[in-house]
Design a protein around this motif. Structure first.
Motif, PDB file in Angstrom:
ATOM      1  N   THR A   2       3.420   7.108  -0.613  1.00  0.00           N
ATOM      2  CA  THR A   2       3.091   7.936   0.681  1.00  0.00           C
ATOM      3  C   THR A   2       3.522   6.805   2.165  1.00  0.00           C
ATOM      4  O   THR A   2       3.038   6.262   2.253  1.00  0.00           O
ATOM      5  CB  THR A   2       1.600   8.692   0.884  1.00  0.00           C
ATOM      6  OG1 THR A   2       0.737   7.819   0.847  1.00  0.00           O
ATOM      7  CG2 THR A   2       1.567   9.823  -0.213  1.00  0.00           C
ATOM      8  N   PRO A   3       3.726   7.759   3.391  1.00  0.00           N
ATOM      9  CA  PRO A   3       3.363   6.721   4.297  1.00  0.00           C
ATOM     10  C   PRO A   3       2.202   6.315   4.892  1.00  0.00           C
ATOM     11  O   PRO A   3       1.843   6.557   4.543  1.00  0.00           O
ATOM     12  CB  PRO A   3       4.132   7.824   5.544  1.00  0.00           C
ATOM     13  CG  PRO A   3       4.668   9.030   4.508  1.00  0.00           C
ATOM     14  CD  PRO A   3       4.184   8.926   3.362  1.00  0.00           C
ATOM     15  N   GLN A   4       1.732   4.918   5.041  1.00  0.00           N
ATOM     16  CA  GLN A   4       1.121   4.133   6.219  1.00  0.00           C
ATOM     17  C   GLN A   4       1.480   3.897   6.945  1.00  0.00           C
ATOM     18  O   GLN A   4       2.523   3.686   7.583  1.00  0.00           O
ATOM     19  CB  GLN A   4       1.536   3.757   4.941  1.00  0.00           C
ATOM     20  CG  GLN A   4       1.186   3.729   3.292  1.00  0.00           C
ATOM     21  CD  GLN A   4      -0.414   5.059   3.184  1.00  0.00           C
ATOM     22  OE1 GLN A   4      -1.968   4.336   3.894  1.00  0.00           O
ATOM     23  NE2 GLN A   4      -0.367   5.880   2.091  1.00  0.00           N
ATOM     24  N   PRO A  13       8.188   5.756   2.187  1.00  0.00           N
ATOM     25  CA  PRO A  13       9.582   5.048   0.855  1.00  0.00           C
ATOM     26  C   PRO A  13      10.529   5.851   1.341  1.00  0.00           C
ATOM     27  O   PRO A  13      10.517   6.943   1.591  1.00  0.00           O
ATOM     28  CB  PRO A  13       8.457   5.585  -0.049  1.00  0.00           C
ATOM     29  CG  PRO A  13       6.988   6.308   0.112  1.00  0.00           C
ATOM     30  CD  PRO A  13       6.891   6.258   1.198  1.00  0.00           C
ATOM     31  N   LEU A  14      11.563   5.259   1.047  1.00  0.00           N
ATOM     32  CA  LEU A  14      12.634   6.305   0.526  1.00  0.00           C
ATOM     33  C   LEU A  14      13.193   7.460   0.051  1.00  0.00           C
ATOM     34  O   LEU A  14      14.195   8.018  -0.206  1.00  0.00           O
ATOM     35  CB  LEU A  14      14.125   5.147   0.928  1.00  0.00           C
ATOM     36  CG  LEU A  14      14.329   4.208   1.497  1.00  0.00           C
ATOM     37  CD1 LEU A  14      15.849   3.057   1.157  1.00  0.00           C
ATOM     38  CD2 LEU A  14      13.462   4.536   2.420  1.00  0.00           C
ATOM     39  N   GLU A  15      12.289   7.458  -0.779  1.00  0.00           N
ATOM     40  CA  GLU A  15      12.647   8.765  -1.627  1.00  0.00           C
ATOM     41  C   GLU A  15      11.254   8.431  -2.808  1.00  0.00           C
ATOM     42  O   GLU A  15      10.032   7.939  -2.363  1.00  0.00           O
ATOM     43  CB  GLU A  15      13.686   8.174  -3.404  1.00  0.00           C
ATOM     44  CG  GLU A  15      12.884   7.455  -4.109  1.00  0.00           C
ATOM     45  CD  GLU A  15      13.758   6.206  -4.668  1.00  0.00           C
ATOM     46  OE1 GLU A  15      13.801   5.972  -5.722  1.00  0.00           O
ATOM     47  OE2 GLU A  15      14.968   7.106  -5.001  1.00  0.00           O
ATOM     48  N   ASN A  16      10.556   9.460  -3.334  1.00  0.00           N
ATOM     49  CA  ASN A  16       9.177  10.209  -3.988  1.00  0.00           C
ATOM     50  C   ASN A  16       9.154   9.683  -5.171  1.00  0.00           C
ATOM     51  O   ASN A  16       9.842   9.051  -6.124  1.00  0.00           O
ATOM     52  CB  ASN A  16       9.151  11.752  -4.562  1.00  0.00           C
ATOM     53  CG  ASN A  16       9.758  12.636  -3.237  1.00  0.00           C
ATOM     54  OD1 ASN A  16       9.353  12.467  -1.847  1.00  0.00           O
ATOM     55  ND2 ASN A  16       9.972  13.886  -3.500  1.00  0.00           N
ATOM     56  N   GLU A  49       0.770  -1.193   0.206  1.00  0.00           N
ATOM     57  CA  GLU A  49       0.038  -0.331  -0.345  1.00  0.00           C
ATOM     58  C   GLU A  49       1.176   0.981  -0.307  1.00  0.00           C
ATOM     59  O   GLU A  49       0.484   2.471  -1.000  1.00  0.00           O
ATOM     60  CB  GLU A  49      -1.152   0.021   1.161  1.00  0.00           C
ATOM     61  CG  GLU A  49      -2.033   0.643   1.424  1.00  0.00           C
ATOM     62  CD  GLU A  49      -3.247   1.164   2.344  1.00  0.00           C
ATOM     63  OE1 GLU A  49      -3.519   1.949   2.831  1.00  0.00           O
ATOM     64  OE2 GLU A  49      -3.049  -0.299   3.114  1.00  0.00           O
ATOM     65  N   ALA A  50       2.510   1.488   1.187  1.00  0.00           N
ATOM     66  CA  ALA A  50       2.759   2.283   0.660  1.00  0.00           C
ATOM     67  C   ALA A  50       2.973   2.611   0.271  1.00  0.00           C
ATOM     68  O   ALA A  50       4.182   3.314  -0.761  1.00  0.00           O
ATOM     69  CB  ALA A  50       3.560   2.865   2.021  1.00  0.00           C
TER      70      ALA A  50
END
Length: 158
Positions: free
Chosen positions: A83-85, A94-97, A77-78
């Motif tokens: 996006t953070p979940q 996530p570590l990057e966009n 899901e993240a």
């Protein structure tokens, strides 16, 4: 208001620590081994891990704390939402966009923790961790290239 200031101070301090580690280490495994315990401690978590999705399978690239894995559905899901979940005591970011690398930071919080208070810290740490990991990987590539060139010079001089 005090908790916002506290999170901002912790985030700033943690990001400085991650940057310093990235500048001083040239091995991604060692980098993760050094920084993941710091991320867990400063966020109040008991586990911090970097998870990577390869072909639909989640594998840990590094972790600190107990050997537990975040729920695969939460990780997916993240990654899908970029996006953070948070769920079930885990915060995943996530570590990057755009999550192009398929790498996520996952932190497990104790039952009494409030995910909403530490999520901004973990989100900032994930982005900085991504930048630091990219820098360390670049240093690894440079080191390997330098070693190959040195080997070629040695062969040529024989």
């Amino acid at each position: 208001m005090n908790s916002v200031i506290s999170v901002a101070n912790s985030s700033s301090s943690l990001c400085q620590d991650l940057l310093a580690a990235a500048l001083n280490l040239a091995d991604s495994a060692e980098f993760l081994k050094k920084v993941l315990p710091q991320i867990a401690t400063q966020s109040g978590g008991d586990v911090a891990a970097v998870m990577q999705n390869t072909g639909g399978i989640w594998t840990p690239m590094g972790s600190s704390g107990a050997s537990v894995t975040p729920p695969a559905e939460l990780l997916t899901e993240a990654l899908d939402r970029e996006t953070p979940q948070s769920r079930s005591g885990w915060i995943v970011a996530p570590l990057e966009n755009h999550a192009a690398s398929g790498e996520l930071l996952a932190v497990r919080l104790p039952a009494a923790a409030q995910p909403s208070t530490v999520q901004p810290l973990i989100e900032a740490a994930a982005i900085q961790l991504g930048h630091g990991l990219a820098a360390v990987r670049a240093a690894e590539r440079q080191r390997r290239r330098r070693d190959r060139l040195q080997t070629l010079l040695n062969i040529a001089s024989e």
